[in-house]
Motif scaffolding. Structure first.
Motif, PDB file in Angstrom:
ATOM      1  N   GLU A   1       1.791 -13.798 -18.873  1.00 32.07           N
ATOM      2  CA  GLU A   1       2.372 -14.751 -17.938  1.00 32.07           C
ATOM      3  C   GLU A   1       3.098 -14.136 -16.743  1.00 32.07           C
ATOM      4  O   GLU A   1       3.021 -14.667 -15.638  1.00 32.07           O
ATOM      5  CB  GLU A   1       3.324 -15.688 -18.691  1.00 32.07           C
ATOM      6  N   TYR A   2       3.806 -13.025 -16.945  1.00 25.15           N
ATOM      7  CA  TYR A   2       4.577 -12.522 -15.809  1.00 25.15           C
ATOM      8  C   TYR A   2       4.610 -11.001 -15.695  1.00 25.15           C
ATOM      9  O   TYR A   2       5.233 -10.458 -14.790  1.00 25.15           O
ATOM     10  CB  TYR A   2       6.013 -13.070 -15.842  1.00 25.15           C
ATOM     11  N   GLY A   3       3.943 -10.297 -16.599  1.00 26.12           N
ATOM     12  CA  GLY A   3       3.848  -8.849 -16.487  1.00 26.12           C
ATOM     13  C   GLY A   3       2.946  -8.459 -15.331  1.00 26.12           C
ATOM     14  O   GLY A   3       1.942  -9.112 -15.065  1.00 26.12           O
ATOM     15  N   THR A   4       3.288  -7.378 -14.633  1.00 26.10           N
ATOM     16  CA  THR A   4       2.521  -6.992 -13.458  1.00 26.10           C
ATOM     17  C   THR A   4       2.634  -5.505 -13.171  1.00 26.10           C
ATOM     18  O   THR A   4       3.607  -4.856 -13.564  1.00 26.10           O
ATOM     19  CB  THR A   4       3.005  -7.792 -12.223  1.00 26.10           C
ATOM     20  N   GLY A   5       1.648  -4.997 -12.475  1.00 23.12           N
ATOM     21  CA  GLY A   5       1.711  -3.639 -11.949  1.00 23.12           C
ATOM     22  C   GLY A   5       1.982  -3.652 -10.462  1.00 23.12           C
ATOM     23  O   GLY A   5       2.153  -2.593  -9.845  1.00 23.12           O
ATOM     24  N   ASP A   6       2.034  -4.844  -9.867  1.00 22.78           N
ATOM     25  CA  ASP A   6       2.293  -4.958  -8.439  1.00 22.78           C
ATOM     26  C   ASP A   6       3.687  -4.437  -8.126  1.00 22.78           C
ATOM     27  O   ASP A   6       4.674  -4.862  -8.723  1.00 22.78           O
ATOM     28  CB  ASP A   6       2.179  -6.416  -7.987  1.00 22.78           C
ATOM     29  N   GLY A   7       3.754  -3.539  -7.176  1.00 20.75           N
ATOM     30  CA  GLY A   7       5.035  -2.987  -6.783  1.00 20.75           C
ATOM     31  C   GLY A   7       5.440  -1.734  -7.529  1.00 20.75           C
ATOM     32  O   GLY A   7       6.385  -1.051  -7.131  1.00 20.75           O
ATOM     33  N   VAL A   8       4.739  -1.404  -8.626  1.00 20.32           N
ATOM     34  CA  VAL A   8       5.018  -0.159  -9.349  1.00 20.32           C
ATOM     35  C   VAL A   8       4.428   1.000  -8.546  1.00 20.32           C
ATOM     36  O   VAL A   8       3.249   0.993  -8.205  1.00 20.32           O
ATOM     37  CB  VAL A   8       4.417  -0.179 -10.763  1.00 20.32           C
ATOM     38  N   LEU A   9       5.230   1.991  -8.224  1.00 21.79           N
ATOM     39  CA  LEU A   9       4.753   3.106  -7.418  1.00 21.79           C
ATOM     40  C   LEU A   9       3.772   3.956  -8.218  1.00 21.79           C
ATOM     41  O   LEU A   9       4.076   4.398  -9.322  1.00 21.79           O
ATOM     42  CB  LEU A   9       5.925   3.984  -6.963  1.00 21.79           C
ATOM     43  N   LYS A  10       2.592   4.152  -7.655  1.00 21.77           N
ATOM     44  CA  LYS A  10       1.569   4.912  -8.370  1.00 21.77           C
ATOM     45  C   LYS A  10       0.798   5.884  -7.488  1.00 21.77           C
ATOM     46  O   LYS A  10       0.071   6.737  -8.000  1.00 21.77           O
ATOM     47  CB  LYS A  10       0.580   3.957  -9.045  1.00 21.77           C
ATOM     48  N   LEU A  11       0.908   5.767  -6.168  1.00 19.64           N
ATOM     49  CA  LEU A  11       0.143   6.640  -5.281  1.00 19.64           C
ATOM     50  C   LEU A  11       0.760   8.045  -5.241  1.00 19.64           C
ATOM     51  O   LEU A  11       1.887   8.253  -5.691  1.00 19.64           O
ATOM     52  CB  LEU A  11       0.045   6.015  -3.894  1.00 19.64           C
ATOM     53  N   PRO A  12       0.025   9.045  -4.711  1.00 18.42           N
ATOM     54  CA  PRO A  12       0.422  10.452  -4.879  1.00 18.42           C
ATOM     55  C   PRO A  12       1.836  10.825  -4.471  1.00 18.42           C
ATOM     56  O   PRO A  12       2.407  11.754  -5.031  1.00 18.42           O
ATOM     57  CB  PRO A  12      -0.620  11.190  -4.027  1.00 18.42           C
ATOM     58  N   ALA A  13       2.432  10.122  -3.503  1.00 20.12           N
ATOM     59  CA  ALA A  13       3.767  10.524  -3.039  1.00 20.12           C
ATOM     60  C   ALA A  13       4.886  10.042  -3.949  1.00 20.12           C
ATOM     61  O   ALA A  13       6.055  10.395  -3.736  1.00 20.12           O
ATOM     62  CB  ALA A  13       4.007   9.989  -1.624  1.00 20.12           C
ATOM     63  N   ASN A  14       4.579   9.274  -4.985  1.00 19.41           N
ATOM     64  CA  ASN A  14       5.644   8.566  -5.697  1.00 19.41           C
ATOM     65  C   ASN A  14       6.662   9.494  -6.347  1.00 19.41           C
ATOM     66  O   ASN A  14       7.853   9.211  -6.368  1.00 19.41           O
ATOM     67  CB  ASN A  14       5.054   7.569  -6.701  1.00 19.41           C
ATOM     68  N   LYS A  15       6.229  10.645  -6.872  1.00 19.24           N
ATOM     69  CA  LYS A  15       7.180  11.547  -7.520  1.00 19.24           C
ATOM     70  C   LYS A  15       8.144  12.168  -6.514  1.00 19.24           C
ATOM     71  O   LYS A  15       9.330  12.306  -6.780  1.00 19.24           O
ATOM     72  CB  LYS A  15       6.410  12.622  -8.283  1.00 19.24           C
TER      73      LYS A  15
ATOM     74  N   ASP B   1       0.810  -1.217   0.000  1.00 15.13           N
ATOM     75  CA  ASP B   1       0.000   0.000   0.000  1.00 15.13           C
ATOM     76  C   ASP B   1       0.848   1.274   0.000  1.00 15.13           C
ATOM     77  O   ASP B   1       0.357   2.369   0.248  1.00 15.13           O
ATOM     78  CB  ASP B   1      -0.993   0.010   1.164  1.00 15.13           C
ATOM     79  N   GLU B   2       2.116   1.120  -0.287  1.00 16.12           N
ATOM     80  CA  GLU B   2       3.054   2.239  -0.447  1.00 16.12           C
ATOM     81  C   GLU B   2       3.103   3.138   0.793  1.00 16.12           C
ATOM     82  O   GLU B   2       3.210   4.354   0.696  1.00 16.12           O
ATOM     83  CB  GLU B   2       2.710   3.052  -1.696  1.00 16.12           C
TER      84      GLU B   2
END
Length: 477
Positions: free
Chosen positions: A422-436, A269-270
């Motif tokens: 098969e193995y592509g994912t968005g899990d773990g990619v930072l996307k919430l407002p603080a990421n920048k 949940d970042e």
């Protein structure tokens, strides 16, 4: 929904302090249809026959007429309206956008399109400032890493009701791992225009000269690094690097390099930094050795001085790179070297790759929501993505026809499709407002580690200490 004082203040502050994200923004994308312009300005086109040598009008007209454009139960406006569309595109892609708008207007004569084309580096700052002032274009481009900033501040309109009024929409044609960046509280706020996995690209000429076998699905991270060392040769402007670029603590680093060893940048949940934990430290240590001990990846000094900030792989000076499928158009056109693509290498915990891209959304306060939906439905349909000939379409049904038109080899298309499924994912990619803010805070610390001014353990701990207070923004959003 009206923004409260806290939300408006947050947007205004973010607009003033937002870091200037490069076109890569954590994914090393240098050229794609929704990427940073290589030149400023919009090309001057004949309004009655928009086109140029790359996209001749006659060819575009023929293609447009050959395609079946999607329908929706949302009615066209009864009188003329002007729809403002804000997007970022390079000069070449903007010609195709102008052609799309031309033919769209012929299909919908009561909808005039006013396009605002902005440079990628200044886009977020510009439109967050406009949002703070209560005014935005009707249709808005968003990078995957920006979307939750807009969504958390009630700037984007949920699209679910409009999708329900469009029986032909076919949500199943969009990969699930592409939609998560634009969802919140069970609602969808943006529709991806491009979305692709990262692959391991390699220079066949360099491999052939060294007598090395090409990468394949059996490759591990350790194998990739071993070969990278072997293929590194020369010095100065003639140097060939085994791999490029160096690993950086950017938004997609978890599926890009950490997950293979059971590590993460932030928790799910970042809200908690995990970058200084032993598993992550091991991964960063491997890459530091490849940089400083083996000299197999470009250093900061080499990138800034010898290479003049040019990506080495694209000019034939690197044997391998991990990059997104959006570079396929560029690779297919270049004649400097032969290339191939393979699955990203696996680690002890498996094979992973980030699936990332961009989207279009609708302004929540737009007075032209119905017209905006009609535009979104066509622009982001499989037909629209085939018309625009993008190399990494979010619509999976557009992949093969676009690849054939662009000259992308079939085996590469199959590698892309396999990665997505098969193995592509968005899990773990930072996307919430603080990421920048997280990325911008970590960057200079990591650069000190890269040049040896800070040791690895101390650097990762400093990153954790500095970004932890920033993560509170993700809990509030």
């Amino acid at each position: 929904m009206e923004m409260n004082r806290r939300q408006m203040l947050a947007l205004a502050v973010a607009a003033a302090t937002a870091p200037a994200l490069s076109a890569c923004a954590g994914d090393t994308r240098q050229q794609r249809q929704a990427a940073a312009p290589t030149k400023s300005g919009v090309p001057t086109l004949d309004p009655n026959r928009p086109g140029n040598d790359t996209w001749p009008f006659a060819e575009a007209e023929q293609l447009n007429n050959s395609l079946t454009w999607p329908k929706t139960e949302v009615a066209d406006p009864a009188s003329k309206v002007t729809l403002t569309v804000a997007i970022t595109a390079d000069v070449i892609a903007e010609v195709r956008n102008a052609q799309f708008d031309f033919f769209f207007h012929k299909r919908h004569p009561n909808i005039e399109i006013k396009r605002e084309t902005s440079q990628f580096d200044s886009y977020l700052t510009k439109y967050m400032a406009q949002a703070a002032g209560g005014s935005m274009p009707d249709v808005i481009y968003t990078h995957y890493s920006w979307a939750q900033n807009f969504i958390a501040n009630d700037i984007f309109q949920p699209l679910d009701e409009y999708i329900a009024k469009t029986p032909e929409f076919d949500k199943q044609d969009l990969p699930v791992n592409a939609l998560g960046y634009y969802e919140r509280d069970g609602k969808l706020f943006g529709l991806p225009t491009d979305m692709a996995p990262k692959l391991l690209f390699y220079n066949k000429d360099i491999f052939d000269k060294a007598g090395e076998k090409y990468p394949d699905e059996s490759w591990t991270v350790e194998k990739m690094m071993e070969v990278a060392k072997k293929l590194t040769s020369g010095s100065g402007a003639e140097k060939i690097y085994g791999f490029t670029p160096m690993l950086l603590p950017e938004p997609d680093i978890t599926p890009r390099a950490l997950a293979q060893y059971g590590a993460r940048y932030l928790n799910a949940d970042e809200s908690v930094s995990m970058i200084s934990q032993p598993e992550a430290q091991k991964v960063f240590g491997m890459w530091l050795d490849l940089l400083n001990k083996d000299k197999a990846v470009p250093s900061l000094a080499e990138l800034n001085q010898v290479l003049a900030k040019v990506e080495p792989f694209k000019v034939g000076h690197a044997a391998m790179t991990i990059n997104g499928a959006w570079i396929l158009t560029e690779l297919a056109k270049q004649k400097a070297f032969t290339w191939g693509a393979a699955p990203t290498p696996k680690g002890p915990k498996g094979r992973f790759t980030p699936v990332i891209g961009s989207a279009l959304a609708m302004y929540a306060k737009s007075p032209q929501k119905d017209a905006a939906w009609i535009y979104l439905n066509e622009y982001l349909s499989s037909t629209g993505q085939q018309f625009r000939r993008i190399s990494a379409p979010a619509r999976q049904s557009a992949w093969e026809p676009n690849a054939e038109a662009l000259g992308i080899p079939k085996d590469v298309v199959e590698t892309v499709k396999s990665a997505m499924k098969e193995y592509g994912t968005g899990d773990g990619v930072l996307k919430l407002p603080a990421n920048k803010k997280v990325v911008e805070t970590a960057k200079p610390i990591w650069e000190r580690v890269m040049i040896g001014k800070t040791d690895l353990a101390s650097g990762l701990k400093e990153i954790t200490d500095k970004i932890t207070p920033l993560l509170a923004e993700n809990k509030i959003a």
